[in-house]
Design a protein around this motif. Structure first.
Motif, PDB file in Angstrom:
ATOM      1  N   ASP A 167       0.210   5.279   1.560  1.00 44.59           N
ATOM      2  CA  ASP A 167      -1.201   5.125   1.490  1.00 44.59           C
ATOM      3  C   ASP A 167      -1.042   4.720   2.930  1.00 44.59           C
ATOM      4  O   ASP A 167      -2.402   4.429   3.233  1.00 44.59           O
TER       5      ASP A 167
ATOM      6  N   HIS B 137       0.853  -1.174   0.019  1.00 42.29           N
ATOM      7  CA  HIS B 137       0.212   0.108   0.489  1.00 42.29           C
ATOM      8  C   HIS B 137       1.201   1.719   0.394  1.00 42.29           C
ATOM      9  O   HIS B 137       0.054   2.068  -0.372  1.00 42.29           O
TER      10      HIS B 137
ATOM     11  N   ALA C  31      -5.074   5.935   3.902  1.00 41.34           N
ATOM     12  CA  ALA C  31      -5.727   5.846   3.158  1.00 41.34           C
ATOM     13  C   ALA C  31      -6.273   4.049   4.050  1.00 41.34           C
ATOM     14  O   ALA C  31      -7.187   3.039   3.564  1.00 41.34           O
TER      15      ALA C  31
END
Ligand SMILES: Cc1cc2nc3c(=O)[nH]c(=O)nc-3n(C[C@H](O)[C@H](O)[C@H](O)COP(=O)(O)OP(=O)(O)OC[C@H]3O[C@@H](n4cnc5c(N)ncnc54)[C@H](O)[C@@H]3O)c2cc1C
Length: 288
Positions: A27, A24, A49
């Motif tokens: 994020d 990821h 996120a």
């Protein structure tokens, strides 16, 4: 305030957490006790996120005392403060974390989260510096160690790579002839350090101070070693006059922060007061 939307992962191994971090990228953020990250998310100061919760990884929650004191990156302050073996091998560490926040904060906040966050008013960075702690971080390329001296780069910034997780932190055992203390002026509501000073001393066979490490937190943008104070106390007999002379050098060559709790000038003055207390206590302890 309500944080932005995020995906939540709860890996149970370090490898899984590292692979999620890789997957990821920017994020993602690791979630420890959440006592610094979640307030920042609620204020939308950060909007990751993806959250990767490390509190389900049992391998990084342990506390063990052998030749040194090794604390998992995911160990809570409470786990450390309430550990009798830690208290007897490295009392200053137990004392320091027992003074952090309140019961809720100590039950959730983690050793790794504190060091990774590097809040300028956090307590543990000063103790890690004074004790010469070693931080073990694991990333995609494996594990590496970071000396506390290299860890704190600037405010809220450390030597950790974004895809690394603190798996453990190693502190020395304080044997005969060694002493260490952490003294802080606490903000009365949060208990963050307005000024906190950690001191470590080791006496030589002649009873004089053979080695000293002193670190300040709370006063400036990051926890900082006090080289001039360390040099001034080393080689002395550690009496009141020597402590006063060394204390006089504390806080030199340091950047200061002022805020609603204390001005720069006040913090500068308090660095000397708390250095004196921490050094005196560490020396008294070293003498046994
Ligand atoms: C009311 C209140 C009072 C407080 N009082 C004090 C105080 O007196 N003294 C003090 O020092 N602190 C205090 N704190 C802060 C507290 O100690 C936090 O717990 C600590 O700063 C962060 O630890 P955490 O486990 O909660 O980390 P989190 O908030 O979950 O994470 C903080 C940062 O560290 C990263 N991170 C978390 N775990 C790891 C890991 N294992 N490896 C790498 N990165 C990781 C996260 O990605 C994030 O960037 C207080 C907090 C509150 C809410």
């Amino acid at each position: 305030m309500i944080p932005g939307e995020f995906q939540y992962f709860a890996p149970t191994t370090v490898d899984e957490a590292v692979s999620l971090l890789q997957q990821h990228g920017e994020d993602a953020k690791l979630l420890g006790g959440g006592h610094s990250l979640l307030p920042a998310m609620k204020l939308r100061l950060t909007t990751p996120a993806v959250l990767i919760d490390v509190t389900k990884i049992s391998d990084i929650k342990g506390v063990s005392v052998n030749g040194s004191v090794t604390v998992g990156g995911g160990a809570t302050y409470h786990a450390v403060a309430s550990n009798d073996a830690v208290r007897s091998a490295c009392g200053v560490l137990a004392d320091c974390v027992a003074q952090i926040g309140d019961t809720q904060v100590r039950n959730r906040g983690t050793i790794g989260g504190s060091l990774a966050h590097a809040d300028p008013a956090a307590d543990l960075p000063a103790v890690a510096l004074a004790l010469g702690a070693t931080i073990t971080a694991q990333g995609p390329g494996g594990a590496r160690t970071i000396n506390a001296d290299d860890m704190f780069v600037e405010m809220l910034t450390t030597a950790l790579e974004p895809n690394e997780i603190i798996t453990s932190v190693s502190f020395p055992r304080l044997g005969a002839g060694a002493g260490a203390a952490y003294e802080k002026m606490r903000q009365p509501a949060s208990r963050y350090a307005i000024v906190g000073v950690a001191a470590y001393v080791k006496l030589g066979s002649d009873g004089n101070v053979a080695e000293a490490r002193v670190a300040v937190t709370g006063a400036g943008p990051k926890a900082t070693r006090q080289d001039a104070t360390e040099a001034a106390i080393t080689g002395t007999n550690g009496d009141d006059a020597a402590i006063a002379a060394a204390t006089d050098k504390a806080g030199e060559d340091m950047d200061y922060l002022g805020d609603i709790h204390a001005s720069e000038e006040y913090r500068r003055a308090m660095v000397k007061v708390y250095t004196k207390r921490a050094l005196a206590k560490a020396i008294a302890q070293a003498r046994g």
